[in-house]
Scaffold this motif. Structure first.
Motif: not given
Ligand SMILES: [Zn+2]
Length: 356
Positions: A121-130
């Motif tokens: 699965l590809f979670a199309l999320i934001r804000p980014p996190g890394h």
């Protein structure tokens, strides 16, 4: 007929409520990706899930309670900047909770026992996190979605070892910090070096019991498909395979693309397709699920095609690879010094593993 892998998306409605204005990491990125995907013939084959709100206890498995409260209070106070790169708006806390929750929805689906369970699965999320460390928001990131997903998989699904592969062009310093001395989560980062945030050099290999489970591949500026794929085959895949994780999380940032404004790398859509396909093949060989969480990628004209290429790689189906003219602008035959760097990477890993 086809035994192509089942893949799909975790969607984050109302993500634009994390309102960053004209910032490179803005509310127009995800809608541009979705509009492109919806018009693609393969859209109908994608599984679609919707995010939920992460609970405070999900966040503070990784972050300090003080950090959690800071994001909540700064957000409630209205638009401001947490550091020179990282804005918050009134809706940021909610969106950040639902972004992390999107990763958790993905984990539940991949580790559930349904017969229709996807392979990835590809979670199309934001804000980014890394870039978000346990105690600090930075680099456009508020909560570390990949790290939160890893801890959740361990604590709520009993996964012993989790591997995180970070191919965003910037070093995933926050993820590295979260698992620095923890041998149960391996963090492998491919990133341009030198570049923001300045960490991620060869000698950063973890500490204590976690010595050797932080693996950094600092890629010289100008590297493209050939170099990134060689790094995957020669270092990343054998390292992850030997670690034998129960779950693979990919921090998928597409800002190493040749037309991205925030880096000097030269990866193409075909390159991202191959990186994704190789990651999915590795997960299949290990018999484990793959969750990708969206990180960087800042050229609105090219990001949609890159995410489409990645999904095709995850799902092992053919898709048109959109490579606008702008995408070829920086491709050149010059040698970025990869062969020597590759030897340095292999040498730095020698105390922990033998690589070709
Ligand atoms: Zn990045």
């Amino acid at each position: 007929m086809s035994d192509s892998r089942k893949t799909g998306l975790v969607l984050l409605p109302e993500q634009a409520e994390h309102d960053t204005g004209d910032h490179p990491e803005n509310g127009r990125r995800i809608p541009a990706v979705l509009e492109h995907l919806r018009q693609a013939p393969e859209w109908s084959r994608l599984a679609l899930l919707e995010s939920r709100r992460a609970r405070p206890e999900d966040i503070i498995r990784v972050h300090t309670p003080e950090h959690f409260e800071l994001i909540e209070s700064r957000s409630a106070a209205g638009p401001s900047w947490i550091d020179g790169d990282t804005p918050v708006s009134t809706g940021s806390f909610e969106v950040a909770l639902r972004a992390a929750g999107g990763a958790l929805v993905g984990i539940d689906s991949l580790l559930g026992d349904s017969a229709s369970r996807p392979d990835s699965l590809f979670a199309l999320i934001r804000p980014p996190g890394h870039h978000a460390t346990p105690g600090r928001a930075m680099g456009f990131c508020l909560f570390n979605n990949a790290a939160i997903a890893a801890r959740y998989a361990q604590e709520c699904h009993g996964v012993e070892r989790v591997a995180i592969l970070d191919w965003d062009v910037h070093h995933g310093n926050g993820t590295q910090d979260a698992f620095w001395d923890d041998p149960s989560v391996m963090v492998v980062s491919l990133h341009q070096w030198p570049l923001y945030p300045g960490t991620g050099w060869l000698v950063e290999t973890g500490a204590g019991e976690g010595e050797g489970t932080t693996v950094n591949l600092p890629m010289p500026p100008g590297c493209g498909d050939r170099e990134y794929l060689e790094a995957m085959v020669a270092v990343v895949e054998p390292t992850l395979e030997a670690f034998d994780p129960g779950l693979l999380i990919v921090s998928a940032g597409q800002d190493g693309h040749v037309a991205d404004p925030l880096s000097d790398e030269a990866i193409t859509a075909a390159g991202y397709n191959r990186l994704a396909a190789r990651s999915a093949s590795l997960a299949r060989r290990l018999g484990i699920g793959l969750l990708a969480v969206h990180e960087g990628g800042y050229n609105l004209a090219t990001l949609p095609g890159l995410d489409r290429a990645i999904l095709a790689g995850f799902g092992d189906y053919p898709a048109e690879l959109d490579e606008p003219e702008a995408g070829r602008a920086r491709l050149s035959g010059s040698d970025p010094g990869w062969d020597e760097r590759r030897r340095e990477i292999v040498a730095a890993q020698r105390p922990y593993r033998q690589l070709g």
